[in-house]
Motif scaffolding. Structure first.
Motif, short mmCIF file in Angstrom:
data_model
loop_
_atom_site.label_atom_id
_atom_site.label_comp_id
_atom_site.label_asym_id
_atom_site.label_seq_id
_atom_site.Cartn_x
_atom_site.Cartn_y
_atom_site.Cartn_z
N TRP A 13 0.85 -1.19 0.00
CA TRP A 13 0.00 0.00 0.00
C TRP A 13 0.88 1.23 0.00
CZ3 TRP A 13 0.33 -1.33 5.51
CH2 TRP A 13 -0.10 -2.62 5.78
N LEU A 17 0.65 7.50 -3.28
CA LEU A 17 -0.14 7.18 -4.47
C LEU A 17 -1.05 6.00 -4.11
CD1 LEU A 17 2.42 7.37 -7.43
CD2 LEU A 17 0.50 8.90 -6.99
N GLU A 19 -3.52 4.79 -5.44
CA GLU A 19 -3.88 3.91 -6.54
C GLU A 19 -2.86 2.78 -6.74
OE1 GLU A 19 -2.16 7.69 -8.57
OE2 GLU A 19 -3.21 7.14 -6.73
N LEU A 20 -1.65 2.98 -6.23
CA LEU A 20 -0.63 1.92 -6.27
C LEU A 20 -0.70 1.12 -4.97
CD1 LEU A 20 2.51 3.59 -7.90
CD2 LEU A 20 0.58 2.45 -8.99
N SER A 21 -1.84 0.50 -4.72
CA SER A 21 -2.03 -0.25 -3.48
C SER A 21 -2.80 -1.52 -3.77
CB SER A 21 -2.78 0.59 -2.43
OG SER A 21 -2.03 1.70 -2.04
N ASP A 23 -5.31 -4.50 -2.36
CA ASP A 23 -6.41 -4.56 -1.39
C ASP A 23 -6.20 -5.75 -0.45
OD1 ASP A 23 -8.75 -4.03 -0.07
OD2 ASP A 23 -10.02 -5.05 -1.54
N ALA A 232 5.46 5.72 -10.26
CA ALA A 232 4.41 5.08 -11.05
C ALA A 232 4.98 4.41 -12.30
CB ALA A 232 3.34 6.10 -11.43
N ASP A 269 3.87 -0.55 -8.60
CA ASP A 269 2.49 -0.98 -8.81
C ASP A 269 2.36 -2.46 -8.41
OD1 ASP A 269 -0.02 -1.69 -9.69
OD2 ASP A 269 0.19 -0.78 -11.67
N LYS A 271 -0.03 -4.45 -8.77
CA LYS A 271 -0.74 -5.27 -9.75
C LYS A 271 0.23 -5.73 -10.84
CE LYS A 271 -5.17 -3.02 -8.84
NZ LYS A 271 -4.63 -2.23 -7.70
#
Length: 305
Positions: A13, A17, A19-21, A23, A232, A269, A271
């Motif tokens: 996490w 940023l 969005e770079l996490s 869940d 990013a 990232d 993902k």
């Protein structure tokens, strides 16, 4: 010589940023890093601030809290302001047996602002740097007297970023403020990683083993792109997946007798770069270079305080 291997939850996490996490829960983050072989984890936003809540989680995961970031503002704000803000963190870290608090200067910093290009980083005059270094030293001495040493983190986008800035800060500061050495940040800033270890090894009490993808860094337009843009794009990664020679870096620490934490802090990232897989890559490479340098890596995680 003994070494301990830890990770930062920023691989799971990202606090700057979001969005770079991934869940995942704190418990799953700890489980994954421990399964990869790491025995420590630095504090992140999903950690509780109550030691009565944190200790059972650490114990269940067999993981030690091996540090955590404090957003310092001493370049602009007074000692009293920072003392008041860090006091609860000192008590928490003492209660769970953490080795240090990482001091990161955020005053004037552009590291968390994606709209500000790298070229616009703050700069201090020689007199400002000397005064700042003295002030941070006083703060570090106070924190140590309170029972928790600091570790000063030189950082991209902050007032102490480059090799010359690090040298000036170290010259103006004293033993009361130890140094966190981050290979990735210094390499990103164009510094001499091995030379800096030689210069400052006596003050280093914590190490971040952050690798870089130098092709990404070299391709940045620093007049337009920010530090967070670089993150990013994948500027950072784990040892064994990037450009830096960690065999030489770890050997340099061994040559100077460093013992303590080596912490993987690799924001990217999750993902595109699944944290568990990257943790396994980083741990494998670190064990290789640790063994080559003659380190004995501790395997025990949580220790009841």
């Amino acid at each position: 010589m003994k070494a301990k291997l830890g990770m930062s939850p920023i691989a799971w996490w990202n606090d700057d940023l979001v969005e770079l996490s991934d869940d995942v829960t704190l418990e799953e983050c700890l489980r994954q890093s421990r399964s990869a072989g790491f025995t420590g984890m630095e504090k992140g936003r999903r950690f509780p601030d109550d030691p009565a809540v944190m200790l059972p989680i650490l114990k269940a995961a067999d993981v030690t809290l091996c540090g955590g970031w404090y957003s310092g503002t001493l370049v602009d704000e007074e000692l009293a302001v920072n003392k008041a803000r860090i006091a609860p963190m000192i008590e928490l870290f003492k209660a769970v047996g953490a080795p240090c608090i990482v001091y990161g200067e955020v005053g004037r910093s552009i590291q968390g602002d994606r709209s500000v290009p790298l070229a616009h980083k703050p700069k201090l005059s020689d007199s400002e740097m000397a005064a700042y270094a003295k002030k941070v030293t006083e703060f570090g001495e106070w924190c140590a007297d309170e029972g928790m040493p600091l570790s000063y983190h030189h950082h991209m986008g902050a007032v102490v970023e480059t090799g010359p800035e690090l040298d000036a800060f170290m010259k103006g500061s004293g033993a009361g403020i130890p140094l966190l050495f981050d290979a990735g940040h210094l390499a990103f800033a164009g510094g001499d990683v091995l030379g800096a270890i030689d210069k400052h090894h006596a003050r280093i009490n914590h190490v971040h083993v952050k690798d870089v993808r130098m092709g990404v860094i070299d391709g940045l337009d620093r007049s337009k792109q920010s530090f967070l843009d670089a993150v990013a794009l994948g500027a950072f990664t784990v040892p064994g997946d990037g450009t830096l020679d960690f065999e030489a870096i770890v050997q340099k620490f061994a040559d100077h007798g460093y013992e303590g934490w080596f912490v993987v802090e690799a924001e990217q990232d999750p993902k595109a770069n699944p944290p568990l897989r990257m943790a396994e890559v980083g741990h494998k490479e670190l064990m290789r270079v640790m063994n080559a340098a003659g380190y004995s890596v501790e395997t025990q995680g949580f220790a009841k305080q």
